[in-house]
Design an enzyme around this catalytic site. Structure first.
Site, mmCIF file in Angstrom:
data_model
loop_
_atom_site.group_PDB
_atom_site.id
_atom_site.type_symbol
_atom_site.label_atom_id
_atom_site.label_comp_id
_atom_site.label_asym_id
_atom_site.label_seq_id
_atom_site.Cartn_x
_atom_site.Cartn_y
_atom_site.Cartn_z
ATOM 1 N N ARG A 52 77.549 79.917 46.779
ATOM 2 C CA ARG A 52 77.759 80.903 48.157
ATOM 3 C C ARG A 52 76.458 81.315 48.760
ATOM 4 O O ARG A 52 76.319 81.482 49.979
ATOM 5 C CB ARG A 52 78.480 82.185 47.713
ATOM 6 C CG ARG A 52 78.879 83.114 48.721
ATOM 7 C CD ARG A 52 79.872 84.401 48.207
ATOM 8 N NE ARG A 52 79.013 85.204 47.435
ATOM 9 C CZ ARG A 52 79.620 86.233 46.785
ATOM 10 N NH1 ARG A 52 80.862 86.678 46.855
ATOM 11 N NH2 ARG A 52 78.977 87.141 46.183
ATOM 12 N N LYS A 151 76.691 86.182 53.385
ATOM 13 C CA LYS A 151 76.219 87.547 52.758
ATOM 14 C C LYS A 151 74.673 87.769 52.856
ATOM 15 O O LYS A 151 73.899 87.527 52.122
ATOM 16 C CB LYS A 151 76.286 87.263 51.119
ATOM 17 C CG LYS A 151 76.298 88.673 50.378
ATOM 18 C CD LYS A 151 76.920 88.358 48.549
ATOM 19 C CE LYS A 151 76.542 89.777 48.055
ATOM 20 N NZ LYS A 151 77.056 90.954 48.352
ATOM 21 N N GLU A 184 88.584 94.478 53.800
ATOM 22 C CA GLU A 184 88.118 94.798 52.456
ATOM 23 C C GLU A 184 87.263 96.206 52.249
ATOM 24 O O GLU A 184 87.200 96.888 53.195
ATOM 25 C CB GLU A 184 87.163 93.384 52.097
ATOM 26 C CG GLU A 184 85.786 93.287 52.805
ATOM 27 C CD GLU A 184 84.817 92.294 52.644
ATOM 28 O OE1 GLU A 184 84.748 91.872 51.396
ATOM 29 O OE2 GLU A 184 84.087 92.005 53.574
HETATM 30 N N1 PMP Z 1 83.007 92.429 49.730
HETATM 31 C C1 PMP Z 1 81.614 92.476 50.016
HETATM 32 C C2 PMP Z 1 81.553 93.474 51.379
HETATM 33 C C3 PMP Z 1 80.690 92.846 49.061
HETATM 34 O O1 PMP Z 1 79.515 93.072 49.304
HETATM 35 C C4 PMP Z 1 81.069 92.187 47.761
HETATM 36 C C5 PMP Z 1 79.989 92.490 46.673
HETATM 37 N N2 PMP Z 1 79.091 91.660 46.892
HETATM 38 C C6 PMP Z 1 82.435 91.797 47.129
HETATM 39 C C7 PMP Z 1 83.182 91.909 48.494
HETATM 40 C C8 PMP Z 1 82.748 91.224 46.149
HETATM 41 O O2 PMP Z 1 82.085 90.130 45.974
HETATM 42 P P1 PMP Z 1 81.920 89.596 44.476
HETATM 43 O O3 PMP Z 1 82.976 89.837 43.563
HETATM 44 O O4 PMP Z 1 81.351 88.142 44.675
HETATM 45 O O5 PMP Z 1 80.775 90.478 43.877
#
Ligand code: PMP
Length: 285
Positions: A52, A151, A184
């Site tokens: 990622r 990200k 989300e």
């Molecule tokens: N959505 C956002 C906006 C985030 O910042 C995160 C955390 N990094 C997640 C979802 C969850 O992703 P992950 O399970 O990869 O931490």
């Protein structure tokens, strides 16, 4: 002993770990990052996080000046140098020090930073009683403008939503996308359960494709639960039997109230509890 921070191949004491004020990561949020967990000294889903990170970097024309294998080793070495077993790892790649203009071609070289520390999870109580969240007015970034799948170091979209949530007394907040669909939360993905079926917004809803989200989807399918990635509305949230969030830091956390409405009976439901248990088994053996 001071915590050591990795920057471009060198371990610095935390207080000595610095980047330039001309770094475009600071000036413009120009860079990418990952949040990763280690459990019992093992880095959880490292390959997925590295993939990622590389995808995020590619999307913003940023070349990470290391191989995935070298970065993986650097992460393990930094963890070991700090004697961390159960911890949180923050990998940051900035564009590097440049001029005061936007042009990334004038930046010298990307800074690769690895911080390993301990994570402040939500209080234990919230995992037993569940979380209350609200829907906020800050709309999740339009995927055609800046994809939530990147990200990036620019988290203002999420921070503005987080502030709105905090103002209302909620430590997590639900964001809708430009179409008014559920996207989300500010740092977590969302799942709903209704009639024994699990649903979560698809990538196209404009979400970060959470690593924990995928782990939970896989665990649910293994448990014989029907899982669907489908567009969801606030109405779906309000009529859900159960709701929970997933994230690297949060892991799996139940939600029992959204916008002042109780979800199901207003207590963590059986499928949520089962998936929490399964997640714990995967991470803590
Ligand atoms: N959505 C956002 C906006 C985030 O910042 C995160 C955390 N990094 C997640 C979802 C969850 O992703 P992950 O399970 O990869 O931490």
């Amino acid at each position: 002993m001071a915590l050591k921070v990795f920057i471009n191949g060198t371990l610095f004491d935390k207080d000595e770990a610095r980047v330039s004020v001309y770094d475009h990561g600071l000036l413009y949020g120009d860079g990418v990052f990952e949040g990763i967990r280690s459990y019992g000294g093992e880095v959880f889903r490292l390959d997925e996080h590295l993939d990622r990170l590389w995808d995020s970097a590619k999307a913003i024309w940023l070349t990470i000046p290391m191989t995935k294998a070298d970065l993986a080793q650097a992460i393990r070495d930094t963890l070991r140098a700090n004697g961390i077993q159960d911890g949180y790892i923050r990998v940051v790649v900035t564009r590097g020090a440049g001029t005061l203009g936007l042009d990334p071609n004038r930046c010298s070289h990307p800074q690769v930073i690895i911080i390993t520390d301990h994570i402040a999870l939500y209080p234990d109580e919230l995992y037993e009683k569940g979380l209350e969240i609200i829907t906020v007015s800050t709309v999740r970034n339009h995927p055609a403008a800046l994809s939530p799948r990147v990200k990036s170091l620019n988290y203002l979209n999420n921070i503005l939503a987080k502030i709105e949530g905090l103002q209302a007394g909620c430590i997590e907040a639900l964001m809708l996308n430009h179409k008014g669909e559920v996207a989300e939360c500010t740092g977590d993905n969302i799942f709903l359960i209704r009639g024994g079926r699990l649903s979560t917004p698809p990538n196209e809803a404009g979400i970060l494709e959470g690593i924990t989200r995928q782990v939970v989807i896989d665990l649910a399918r293994e448990a014989g639960i029907d899982v669907r990635e489908v567009p969801l509305t606030k109405h779906d949230v309000y009529i859900a039997d159960e709701c929970f969030l997933t994230g690297t830091a949060a892991e799996v956390v139940p939600v029992v109230k959204v916008d002042s409405r109780a979800i199901g009976p207003g207590a963590p439901g059986p499928i949520t509890r089962d998936l929490m248990k399964r997640f714990k088994a995967v991470t803590r053996g």
